[in-house]
Design an enzyme around this catalytic site. Structure first.
Site, PDB file in Angstrom:
ATOM      1  CD  GLU A  10      -5.647 -19.886  50.567  1.00 40.36           C
ATOM      2  OE1 GLU A  10      -5.743 -18.731  51.014  1.00 40.36           O
ATOM      3  OE2 GLU A  10      -5.725 -20.904  51.294  1.00 40.36           O
TER       4      GLU A  10
ATOM      5  CE  LYS B 178      -8.073 -16.465  51.347  1.00 42.82           C
ATOM      6  NZ  LYS B 178      -8.343 -17.828  51.866  1.00 42.82           N
TER       7      LYS B 178
ATOM      8  CE  LYS C 216      -4.672 -13.557  55.039  1.00 45.19           C
ATOM      9  NZ  LYS C 216      -5.286 -14.837  55.476  1.00 45.19           N
TER      10      LYS C 216
ATOM     11  CD  GLU D 151     -10.581 -17.939  54.180  1.00 44.32           C
ATOM     12  OE1 GLU D 151      -9.531 -18.484  54.553  1.00 44.32           O
ATOM     13  OE2 GLU D 151     -10.818 -17.662  52.991  1.00 44.32           O
TER      14      GLU D 151
ATOM     15  CG  HIS E   3      -5.854 -22.976  54.953  1.00 47.57           C
ATOM     16  ND1 HIS E   3      -4.826 -23.408  55.760  1.00 47.57           N
ATOM     17  CD2 HIS E   3      -5.697 -21.639  54.822  1.00 47.57           C
ATOM     18  CE1 HIS E   3      -4.077 -22.375  56.114  1.00 47.57           C
ATOM     19  NE2 HIS E   3      -4.586 -21.293  55.557  1.00 47.57           N
TER      20      HIS E   3
ATOM     21  CD  GLU F 272      -7.183 -20.627  57.848  1.00 46.48           C
ATOM     22  OE1 GLU F 272      -6.048 -20.298  58.214  1.00 46.48           O
ATOM     23  OE2 GLU F 272      -7.773 -20.102  56.885  1.00 46.48           O
TER      24      GLU F 272
ATOM     25  CG  ASN G 207      -6.499 -14.518  58.936  1.00 46.72           C
ATOM     26  OD1 ASN G 207      -6.456 -13.675  58.035  1.00 46.72           O
ATOM     27  ND2 ASN G 207      -6.074 -15.753  58.776  1.00 46.72           N
TER      28      ASN G 207
END
Length: 349
Positions: free
Chosen positions: A318, A166, A168, A223, A299, A249, A199
């Protein structure tokens, strides 16, 4: 088995290597360790992680020491759900969501650890095991890394046997995201699941635009594209995109997840032990998600692995990279479950 004492140990120090996502810099390692003791001589411990703000661990420690802990002295330590509900009532006036939930979660996990130790079994067996190993992916693609560094860490994740990676996104323009996704795909190969995590960086229009681009590149899920609390926007986004929306999360308590499930705004649910309400709530949220046919991916890791082992809809745990000393290894891309009594487990941080 009555509770006799609740103690807290706090640590907070700068990270050697600060990590960045689209909205924040995580530059600290903070922890609040809560221990619940009983008149049977058995104790249970939990560890709550903080990635930023030096004062957060001591603030949580004070909340547990001065408010939550004293309220459960003399209680039967096996009455875990009763204690959870009692502490929610206690904190309702000040607002249970937020740091109060962090504290309730910490006590909840310590009680499960205590119960497992008292019975001599790992907690995943108490919850009703559904599997003996958990598929895992590596969350390694942080935004402070340049492209060569990003490729290097993703290549190492593949060498360690992870089933996916994963990364960002959302720290810059879409073109930058696409370049970085292409660079990662070049080192992990076409058949490896690649997840992207924003995020909460986008509004709805931008999430639609970027989600379509990520979908075209074959990303496994998108996500936290939106602010976590905006259920209506999640539902509208899910209607517009083919790529599954992963989120959860930053949601507190089961009610916030129920509304998301009913509306159809999530394709992969990802509760956080600290915010969802602890091991108890994550397990109950997972079962609720299973009723809606929604897969569950934690999470973080740590104690969460016990919940994942018991749920019928688990797809991933994760993790970061494995320790360099070789103390943890994967088997067919899966984490083996802990065998020690209580919540003994690896750490995701």
């Amino acid at each position: 088995m009555k509770i006799t004492k609740v103690t807290v140990q706090v640590t907070s120090e700068p990270k050697q290597h600060a990590i960045r996502d689209a909205i924040q810099l995580l530059d600290r390692n903070g922890r609040c360790d809560v221990t619940v003791e009983t008149d049977a001589g058995i104790s249970g411990t939990s560890s709550t992680y903080f990635g930023r703000v030096a004062s957060s661990p001591p603030l949580l420690g004070a909340l547990v020491t001065e408010q939550l802990g004293p309220a459960i002295i003399g209680q039967d330590a096996t009455m875990i759900r009763h204690i959870r509900d009692q502490l929610r009532t206690l904190t309702d006036y000040q607002g249970t969501a937020g740091l109060s939930t962090f504290g309730i979660s910490a006590i909840d996990q310590a009680l499960w650890d205590l119960l497992g130790k008292s019975l001599g079994v790992p907690v995943w067996k108490l919850l009703g095991a559904n599997r003996t190993a958990i598929p895992t992916y590596a969350m390694v693609g942080w935004l402070e890394l340049d492209v060569p560094q990003l490729q290097d860490v993703c290549a190492r994740a593949m060498e360690q046997g992870f089933q996916g990676v994963k990364m960002k996104v959302g720290g810059g323009p879409l073109a930058e995201d696409l370049e970085r996704i292409g660079a990662v795909r070049a080192v992990i190969g076409d058949g490896v699941p690649l997840m992207v995590d924003a995020n909460q960086a986008f509004d709805l229009a931008e999430a639609i635009r970027r989600g379509r681009a990520y979908s075209d590149l074959g990303c496994r899920w998108f996500e936290e594209p939106l602010r976590a609390a905006d259920t209506a926007a999640h539902v509208r986004l899910a209607e517009k995109l083919d790529i599954p929306i992963a989120t959860g999360e930053n949601r507190y308590g089961q009610e916030q997840f129920r509304d998301l499930f009913v509306g159809g705004g999530v394709g992969v649910v990802q509760p956080d032990l600290r915010r969802a309400g602890g091991l108890t709530d994550c397990y109950e949220i997972g079962l609720m998600a299973a009723g809606f046919g929604i897969p569950y991916a934690s999470h973080g890791g740590g104690a969460h692995i016990h919940v994942l082992a018991a749920l019928p809809n688990t797809i991933y745990v994760e993790s970061g990279l494995l320790p360099a000393d070789g103390s943890v290894t994967l088997t067919d891309g899966c984490y083996p479950l802990p065998t020690e009594p209580g919540l003994s487990s690896w750490s995701a941080h």
